[in-house]
Design an enzyme around this catalytic site. Structure first.
Site, short mmCIF file in Angstrom:
data_model
loop_
_atom_site.label_atom_id
_atom_site.label_comp_id
_atom_site.label_asym_id
_atom_site.label_seq_id
_atom_site.Cartn_x
_atom_site.Cartn_y
_atom_site.Cartn_z
N ASP A 97 0.86 -1.34 0.46
CA ASP A 97 0.19 -0.34 -0.12
C ASP A 97 0.93 1.24 -0.12
O ASP A 97 1.72 1.17 0.81
CB ASP A 97 -0.88 -0.05 0.97
CG ASP A 97 -2.02 0.86 1.43
OD1 ASP A 97 -2.28 1.94 0.16
OD2 ASP A 97 -2.60 1.38 2.38
N HIS A 98 0.70 2.03 -0.79
CA HIS A 98 1.36 3.24 -1.51
C HIS A 98 3.12 3.19 -0.48
O HIS A 98 3.82 3.53 -0.61
CB HIS A 98 0.80 3.60 0.00
CG HIS A 98 -0.23 4.92 0.01
ND1 HIS A 98 0.04 5.91 -0.52
CD2 HIS A 98 -1.47 4.87 0.38
CE1 HIS A 98 -1.70 6.33 -0.57
NE2 HIS A 98 -2.16 5.87 0.33
N GLY A 194 -7.70 8.39 7.25
CA GLY A 194 -7.54 9.35 8.27
C GLY A 194 -9.31 8.28 9.02
O GLY A 194 -9.97 8.44 8.24
N ASN A 271 -9.98 0.30 -0.11
CA ASN A 271 -9.32 -0.18 1.49
C ASN A 271 -9.76 0.64 2.27
O ASN A 271 -10.46 1.16 2.89
CB ASN A 271 -7.85 1.32 1.02
CG ASN A 271 -6.24 0.55 -0.43
OD1 ASN A 271 -7.71 -0.20 -1.32
ND2 ASN A 271 -6.14 1.20 -0.36
N ARG A 317 -0.01 0.60 16.80
CA ARG A 317 1.39 0.34 16.57
C ARG A 317 1.24 1.32 17.90
O ARG A 317 2.76 1.47 17.80
CB ARG A 317 1.45 1.23 15.22
CG ARG A 317 1.53 -0.43 13.72
CD ARG A 317 1.55 0.39 13.17
NE ARG A 317 1.28 1.63 12.92
CZ ARG A 317 1.02 2.18 11.34
NH1 ARG A 317 2.09 1.91 9.92
NH2 ARG A 317 0.61 3.34 11.13
#
Ligand SMILES: [Zn+2]
Length: 382
Positions: A97-98, A194, A271, A317
């Site tokens: 992703d990205h 976000g 996504n 995370r």
């Protein structure tokens, strides 16, 4: 069996359905997401972003990860996907992703990713096409599919921030796909990254429709991708806050609007990241409240302390740092950590199950003509 995104896109384009593409940041999530898709007989599309890969290499300040560290994390996550996906009855795709550079896409492919995104959307279109072409050439030679991006989304994703969005121009999209040979294209049409996507978001579905129509008139094979598409359910945010969290105003993309662009706008990959983070945070906070005995465990207590200090944090995370071995390798050192891992697994199963049904990939695995990367490489060559 592991395959690339292309075989998944074929029936989705033909029968107008989409796949959720789910971001994973731990071995437990890989295992649980694959299991859930097996139960629902849906192909599975997992993705790791560049920063997630740095995190998976044990780099807790993942914003500062080097390419070497990202490559190490890519290998760890690809190993986990192979472990749970290789003998799975459903097609399994691991997508970057990205990816922000050729080097990072190459590292992902070399580590075992079966699909990559090269995000050149911040560059002028000519430079974006040149970079994307370079990645397509390397990836297709190895049977790996490529997603490009054209147009700019508003919002924060990893370390990329865009103040406001620039919608994708449909004619540019056709030129881009023709010129680069990408299998999938991320477009900007009103979604944003976000947890704060603005109140009462109204997607510019006409943009997706126009791009999709132009592509099919030109007989170009390409699945459109909707980034920044989490639903951010108000009930989950409320639950987090009732359990001691402090998530501020947050809004997602209403699912009926996504269903509409799946039906008529050619959106084939959606996504979802924020929803998984929110459900994980809710489940872990719930564990602390309902089973406070887990706090007698030093590792779980350390996680609790981090979350107590950061009530607004919902990116796992930020608070899973005390159990990095569990994150990276799936090791379970104590019964209390097992309970925490179960909470993490339940969260991704909840979100993936919901989206499999909403986006229409339920029971679609049998429609996919799965090919190995070697077979796909030959196809691209022909
Ligand atoms: Zn994105």
């Amino acid at each position: 069996m592991l395959t690339s995104l292309k075989p998944l896109l074929e029936p989705a384009i033909k029968h107008s359905f989409a796949y959720g593409a789910f971001n994973v940041n731990s071995v437990a999530q890989v295992e649980a997401a694959i299991r859930m898709h097996e139960i629902f007989k849906s192909p599975v599309l997992l993705q790791g972003a560049e920063l997630a890969n740095a995190f998976m290499a044990g780099r807790t300040d993942f914003m500062n990860g080097t390419l070497e560290e990202k490559a190490k994390g890519m290998k760890i996550i690809a190993d986990a996907v192979r472990k749970y996906g290789e003998d799975s009855p459903i097609p399994v795709v691991l997508h970057l992703d990205h990816g922000h550079s050729f080097e990072s896409c190459k590292a992902a492919i070399d580590a075992g990713y079966t699909s990559v995104m090269i995000d050149g959307s911040s560059k002028p279109i000519e430079e974006n096409m040149e970079l994307t072409r370079e990645v397509v050439k390397y990836a297709h030679a190895k049977g790996v599919s490529v997603e490009g991006e054209l147009g700019v989304l508003a919002g924060v994703e990893d370390n990329v921030f865009a103040e406001s969005s620039t919608y994708t121009h449909p004619l540019d999209a056709v030129r881009f796909v023709k010129n680069t040979g990408v299998d999938a294209l991320a477009i900007s049409y009103g979604t944003s990254h976000g947890a704060v996507k603005g109140k009462n978001v109204k997607l510019r579905k006409e943009i997706a429709i126009a791009i999709n129509e132009c592509l099919s008139h030109e007989r170009l094979f390409c699945g459109l991708v909707s980034h920044g598409s989490s639903n951010v359910p108000a009930e989950v945010v409320a639950e987090i806050n009732e359990l001691g969290g402090q998530i501020g105003e947050s809004h997602g993309i209403p699912i009926p609007q996504l269903k509409e662009v799946i039906q008529i706008g050619g959106i084939r990959k959606i996504n979802v990241d924020t929803d998984i983070r929110l459900a994980t945070t809710r489940n872990i906070r719930n564990l602390f409240v309902k089973h406070p005995e887990v706090l007698n465990d030093d590792l779980v207590a350390a996680i609790y302390e981090i979350m107590k200090k950061n009530p607004a944090a919902f990116d796992p995370r930020a608070y899973l740092i005390p159990i990095m071995d569990t994150v990276m390798y799936g090791t379970i050192p104590t019964p209390a950590v097992q309970k925490l891992v179960d909470a993490i697994k339940d969260a991704i199963m909840e979100v993936t199950g919901k989206m499999i049904v909403e986006f229409g990939s339920y029971h679609m695995a049998h429609l996919v003509k799965t090919r190995s990367l070697e077979e796909l490489a030959q196809e691209y060559q022909a």
